[in-house]
Design an enzyme around this catalytic site. Structure first.
Site, PDB file in Angstrom:
ATOM      1  N   ARG A   1      -8.517  -0.309   4.300  1.00  0.00           N
ATOM      2  CA  ARG A   1      -8.341   0.784   3.626  1.00  0.00           C
ATOM      3  C   ARG A   1      -6.209  -0.250   3.731  1.00  0.00           C
ATOM      4  NH1 ARG A   1      -7.162   5.546   6.716  1.00  0.00           N
ATOM      5  NH2 ARG A   1      -5.203   5.501   5.031  1.00  0.00           N
TER       6      ARG A   1
ATOM      7  N   ARG B   1      -5.937  10.438   3.960  1.00  0.00           N
ATOM      8  CA  ARG B   1      -5.037  11.697   4.285  1.00  0.00           C
ATOM      9  C   ARG B   1      -3.390  11.446   3.462  1.00  0.00           C
ATOM     10  NH1 ARG B   1      -2.688  14.237   7.874  1.00  0.00           N
ATOM     11  NH2 ARG B   1       0.201  13.177   6.882  1.00  0.00           N
TER      12      ARG B   1
ATOM     13  N   CYS C   1      -5.934  12.469  11.730  1.00  0.00           N
ATOM     14  CA  CYS C   1      -6.700  11.423  11.789  1.00  0.00           C
ATOM     15  C   CYS C   1      -6.512  10.532  13.109  1.00  0.00           C
ATOM     16  CB  CYS C   1      -6.280  10.046  11.311  1.00  0.00           C
ATOM     17  SG  CYS C   1      -4.171   9.644  11.400  1.00  0.00           S
TER      18      CYS C   1
ATOM     19  N   LYS D   1       0.943  -0.692  -0.383  1.00  0.00           N
ATOM     20  CA  LYS D   1       0.167   0.031  -0.255  1.00  0.00           C
ATOM     21  C   LYS D   1       0.732   1.238   0.205  1.00  0.00           C
ATOM     22  CE  LYS D   1      -1.978   1.581   4.243  1.00  0.00           C
ATOM     23  NZ  LYS D   1      -1.451   3.022   4.233  1.00  0.00           N
ATOM     24  N   ASN D   2       2.309   1.137   1.128  1.00  0.00           N
ATOM     25  CA  ASN D   2       2.329   2.651   0.985  1.00  0.00           C
ATOM     26  C   ASN D   2       3.757   2.355  -0.185  1.00  0.00           C
ATOM     27  OD1 ASN D   2       0.815   2.544   3.524  1.00  0.00           O
ATOM     28  ND2 ASN D   2       2.986   2.125   4.710  1.00  0.00           N
TER      29      ASN D   2
ATOM     30  N   ASP E   1       3.757   1.145  12.137  1.00  0.00           N
ATOM     31  CA  ASP E   1       2.851   0.978  11.638  1.00  0.00           C
ATOM     32  C   ASP E   1       2.773  -0.937  12.219  1.00  0.00           C
ATOM     33  OD1 ASP E   1       3.016   2.409   8.587  1.00  0.00           O
ATOM     34  OD2 ASP E   1       2.186   2.451  10.800  1.00  0.00           O
TER      35      ASP E   1
ATOM     36  N   ILE F   1       6.733   7.545  17.344  1.00  0.00           N
ATOM     37  CA  ILE F   1       6.897   8.189  16.129  1.00  0.00           C
ATOM     38  C   ILE F   1       5.605   8.784  15.791  1.00  0.00           C
ATOM     39  CG2 ILE F   1       6.177   7.887  13.549  1.00  0.00           C
ATOM     40  CD1 ILE F   1       9.694   7.409  14.238  1.00  0.00           C
TER      41      ILE F   1
ATOM     42  N   PRO G   1       0.864  16.945  10.826  1.00  0.00           N
ATOM     43  CA  PRO G   1       1.193  17.508  10.121  1.00  0.00           C
ATOM     44  C   PRO G   1       1.560  17.380   8.794  1.00  0.00           C
ATOM     45  CG  PRO G   1       2.435  17.640  12.149  1.00  0.00           C
ATOM     46  CD  PRO G   1       2.107  16.617  11.883  1.00  0.00           C
ATOM     47  N   ILE G   2       1.782  18.535   8.449  1.00  0.00           N
ATOM     48  CA  ILE G   2       2.004  18.816   6.894  1.00  0.00           C
ATOM     49  C   ILE G   2       3.392  19.950   6.306  1.00  0.00           C
ATOM     50  CG2 ILE G   2       0.753  16.736   5.582  1.00  0.00           C
ATOM     51  CD1 ILE G   2      -0.050  20.068   3.602  1.00  0.00           C
ATOM     52  N   ASP G   3       3.654  20.064   8.077  1.00  0.00           N
ATOM     53  CA  ASP G   3       4.411  21.076   7.923  1.00  0.00           C
ATOM     54  C   ASP G   3       5.937  20.885   7.669  1.00  0.00           C
ATOM     55  OD1 ASP G   3       4.987  19.780  10.197  1.00  0.00           O
ATOM     56  OD2 ASP G   3       6.538  20.597  11.116  1.00  0.00           O
ATOM     57  N   LEU G   4       6.893  19.949   6.979  1.00  0.00           N
ATOM     58  CA  LEU G   4       7.970  19.540   6.522  1.00  0.00           C
ATOM     59  C   LEU G   4       7.193  19.404   4.465  1.00  0.00           C
ATOM     60  CD1 LEU G   4       9.122  16.673   9.366  1.00  0.00           C
ATOM     61  CD2 LEU G   4       9.636  19.227   8.892  1.00  0.00           C
TER      62      LEU G   4
HETATM   63  C1  EPZ Z   1       3.880   7.114   6.238  1.00  0.00           C
HETATM   64  O1  EPZ Z   1       3.216   7.964   6.547  1.00  0.00           O
HETATM   65  C2  EPZ Z   1       3.179   5.964   6.181  1.00  0.00           C
HETATM   66  N1  EPZ Z   1       1.784   6.207   5.332  1.00  0.00           N
HETATM   67  C3  EPZ Z   1       2.217   5.195   7.580  1.00  0.00           C
HETATM   68  O2  EPZ Z   1       1.977   4.150   7.036  1.00  0.00           O
HETATM   69  C4  EPZ Z   1       3.912   5.463   8.699  1.00  0.00           C
HETATM   70  O3  EPZ Z   1       2.897   5.442  10.132  1.00  0.00           O
HETATM   71  C5  EPZ Z   1       4.802   5.985   8.154  1.00  0.00           C
HETATM   72  O4  EPZ Z   1       4.864   6.733   7.068  1.00  0.00           O
HETATM   73  C6  EPZ Z   1       5.946   6.240   9.372  1.00  0.00           C
HETATM   74  O5  EPZ Z   1       6.397   5.435   8.439  1.00  0.00           O
HETATM   75  C7  EPZ Z   1       2.202   6.151   3.625  1.00  0.00           C
HETATM   76  O6  EPZ Z   1       2.730   5.644   3.357  1.00  0.00           O
HETATM   77  C8  EPZ Z   1       0.543   5.939   3.316  1.00  0.00           C
HETATM   78  P1  EPZ Z   1       5.928  10.557   8.480  1.00  0.00           P
HETATM   79  P2  EPZ Z   1       3.946   9.770   6.865  1.00  0.00           P
HETATM   80  O7  EPZ Z   1       5.438  11.825   7.224  1.00  0.00           O
HETATM   81  O8  EPZ Z   1       4.301   9.904   5.707  1.00  0.00           O
HETATM   82  C9  EPZ Z   1       5.227  13.882  11.849  1.00  0.00           C
HETATM   83  C10 EPZ Z   1      -0.022   2.551   7.307  1.00  0.00           C
HETATM   84  O9  EPZ Z   1      -0.687   2.542   8.926  1.00  0.00           O
HETATM   85  N2  EPZ Z   1       5.914  14.951  10.593  1.00  0.00           N
HETATM   86  O10 EPZ Z   1       7.013   9.362   8.394  1.00  0.00           O
HETATM   87  O11 EPZ Z   1       2.725  10.394   7.657  1.00  0.00           O
HETATM   88  C11 EPZ Z   1       4.523  13.274  11.773  1.00  0.00           C
HETATM   89  O12 EPZ Z   1       3.268  13.681  12.101  1.00  0.00           O
HETATM   90  C12 EPZ Z   1       0.341   4.474   7.927  1.00  0.00           C
HETATM   91  O13 EPZ Z   1       0.310   2.542   6.400  1.00  0.00           O
HETATM   92  C13 EPZ Z   1       5.351  16.030  10.691  1.00  0.00           C
HETATM   93  O14 EPZ Z   1       5.813  16.647  11.844  1.00  0.00           O
HETATM   94  O15 EPZ Z   1       4.286   9.423   7.936  1.00  0.00           O
HETATM   95  C14 EPZ Z   1       4.518  11.836  12.498  1.00  0.00           C
HETATM   96  O16 EPZ Z   1       4.576  11.835  13.578  1.00  0.00           O
HETATM   97  C15 EPZ Z   1       0.313   4.707   9.055  1.00  0.00           C
HETATM   98  N3  EPZ Z   1       5.247  17.612  10.224  1.00  0.00           N
HETATM   99  C16 EPZ Z   1       6.057  11.418  11.701  1.00  0.00           C
HETATM  100  O17 EPZ Z   1       6.419  13.024  11.257  1.00  0.00           O
HETATM  101  C17 EPZ Z   1       5.409  16.967   8.385  1.00  0.00           C
HETATM  102  O18 EPZ Z   1       5.248  17.835   7.993  1.00  0.00           O
HETATM  103  C18 EPZ Z   1       6.117  10.522  11.391  1.00  0.00           C
HETATM  104  O19 EPZ Z   1       5.304  10.506   9.972  1.00  0.00           O
HETATM  105  C19 EPZ Z   1       5.088  15.250   8.601  1.00  0.00           C
HETATM  106  C20 EPZ Z   1       5.366  14.312   9.451  1.00  0.00           C
END
Ligand code: EPZ
Length: 417
Positions: A396, A92, A116, A22-23, A304, A326, A122-125
């Site tokens: 999902r 998302r 969620c 999926k990812n 995950d 995380i 967030p998406i600040d990064l």
């Molecule tokens: C991806 O989510 C995966 N989803 C998630 O899988 C997985 O848990 C996650 O990576 C971590 O491995 C997909 O690939 C579709 P992150 P993503 O950005 O990209 C913070 C599942 O169950 N953050 O690495 O959203 C965030 O809040 C899903 O299959 C910021 O602060 O994860 C989190 O605490 C769930 N600002 C941490 O970083 C940002 O701009 C990791 O998030 C982006 C993220």
């Protein structure tokens, strides 16, 4: 609303096939927009999230044909550059389309994806990476508009190795002028798959799987076919379900190297694990041993797998300690496990799990994708009947989970109401 009905206490044994990831599928489907041509993908899992992504691609002007796991995307004509709010809210991770739309058209409008059940998300990064690439960002009534004439390659340092932000930066930089260097990049295997896919289409990207990724912008991509990598979290889920039932499984189409931390922890719990080419064989002991787990960015223990592993440890010997580093709210499902007799204390990021002799079947509700899978595992080991509602969360991210578990000997049925 659909439900799973599970009658627990049966050992899982036999063979199972791992579906496509999926990812990895989601960013690669988004990346197909970068090719003003026809892209063919294979081994795409038939799950809710890929269906939503395909709906969004069609909304943006792509012609998409689906034949089981084979998806053909004709992205010669992109007619829109805004992602509709209702589709953003459905999934998302559709924010990943922003980088692809910017790379292709120089424009992208989308709503804040919203939090969620596992955290604020967030998406600040993502936005900071876009700004580094010379993209103008404005926000108005919950909508974000990104626009630029030309994307100029730059050095991008991520404060945190975010998977999504790394993927979005790669997509925005693939067709940029000159070179982009991403430091402190996420190293997940799904990012390597994205790099392999884009390079097969003619991109010039190196370093995925390490913390520094270099993207030399190219002028265009070419038509190609690509097979998506296996889903390492589905593989881990099936292994844990087998281990929890003292079972024996041969997992086909599995990539053991993506699962090193999970396989190590399964062995620490007392399982015997044998690795062969594209195959993992696991034999579980009668009773698992409790252990300690800390989730970390890849190559650490994957967040995950936290819920599924914790569920398995509710009936292990001794006390287990799990630390979720995380996401800030990824223990919601534990309240449902307690309804089944699990002994769990949550203290901030840490869950203390005291092994009990057995769980009892109950009516429970899925709270999120992986929390829902944790409840399925609990139902498999509980005595009596377990009813899990809101399984849309589980659908999902897992393709035919009930069928795969039934083929291994589980008594599980899906009721669509
Ligand atoms: C991806 O989510 C995966 N989803 C998630 O899988 C997985 O848990 C996650 O990576 C971590 O491995 C997909 O690939 C579709 P992150 P993503 O950005 O990209 C913070 C599942 O169950 N953050 O690495 O959203 C965030 O809040 C899903 O299959 C910021 O602060 O994860 C989190 O605490 C769930 N600002 C941490 O970083 C940002 O701009 C990791 O998030 C982006 C993220």
């Amino acid at each position: 609303m659909s439900t799973y009905i599970i009658h627990g206490g049966r050992k899982l044994q036999g063979e199972a096939y791992v579906s496509g990831s999926k990812n990895a599928s989601l960013p690669i489907l988004a990346a197909s927009i970068l090719n003003k041509g026809i892209t063919r993908l294979y081994n795409v899992p038939d799950i809710h999230d890929t269906k939503v992504m395909i709906d969004i691609l069609r909304y943006l002007g792509c012609k998409v044909k689906k034949n089981h796991d084979k998806i053909t995307i004709d992205a010669r004509c992109i007619t829109r550059y805004e992602i509709p709010e209702e589709l953003m809210r459905k999934m998302r991770s559709s924010v990943i389309l922003a980088g692809a739309l910017l790379g292709r058209t120089g424009k992208a409008t989308f709503s804040y994806p919203g939090g969620c059940d596992i955290g604020a998300r967030p998406i600040d990064l993502h936005l900071k990476a876009f700004e580094k690439l010379g993209i103008n960002i404005s926000e108005n009534t919950g909508f974000i508009t990104c626009i630029c004439d030309t994307i100029l390659g730059e050095k991008i340092h991520l404060d945190f190795p975010s998977v999504g932000a790394t993927e979005n930066a790669i997509l925005a930089a693939t067709l940029a002028k000159n070179t982009t260097i991403i430091s402190n990049a996420a190293m997940e295997p799904e990012i390597v798959d994205l790099q392999n896919f884009l390079n097969k289409m003619g991109a010039k990207i190196e370093g995925a799987g390490t913390s520094e990724i270099i993207i030399k912008g190219v002028s265009s991509l070419k038509d190609q076919g690509y097979k998506i990598m296996p889903d390492r979290i589905e593989a881990g889920t099936l292994l844990c379900c087998t281990a929890a039932t003292a079972g024996h499984i041969i997992l086909k189409n599995a990539c053991a190297e993506h699962l090193t931390p999970v396989l190590d922890k399964l062995q620490e719990c007392g399982c015997n694990v044998e690795i062969r080419k594209n195959e993992i064989e696991l034999k579980a002991p009668k009773k698992l041993q409790g252990i300690e787990i800390k989730t970390m960015p890849y190559p650490g223990f994957p967040t995950d797998m936290q819920a599924i592993f914790l569920s398995m440890l509710t009936v292990a010997k001794g006390t287990s300690v799990i630390t979720e580093n995380i996401f800030e709210n990824r223990y919601k499902y534990t309240a449902e496990l307690k309804r089944m007799g699990a002994k769990i204390i949550i203290e901030g990021k840490t869950a203390i799990v005291k092994g009990v002799r057995k769980l009892s079947g109950a009516s429970v509700s899925a709270t999120d994708l992986r929390g829902g899978a944790a409840l399925v595992l609990a139902g498999l080991i509980a005595s009596g009947k377990t009813k899990i509602d809101k399984i849309e969360y589980i659908l999902r991210g897992y393709e035919n989970l009930d069928k795969k578990l039934s083929n291994l000997g589980a008594k599980i049925t899906k009721e669509v109401v």
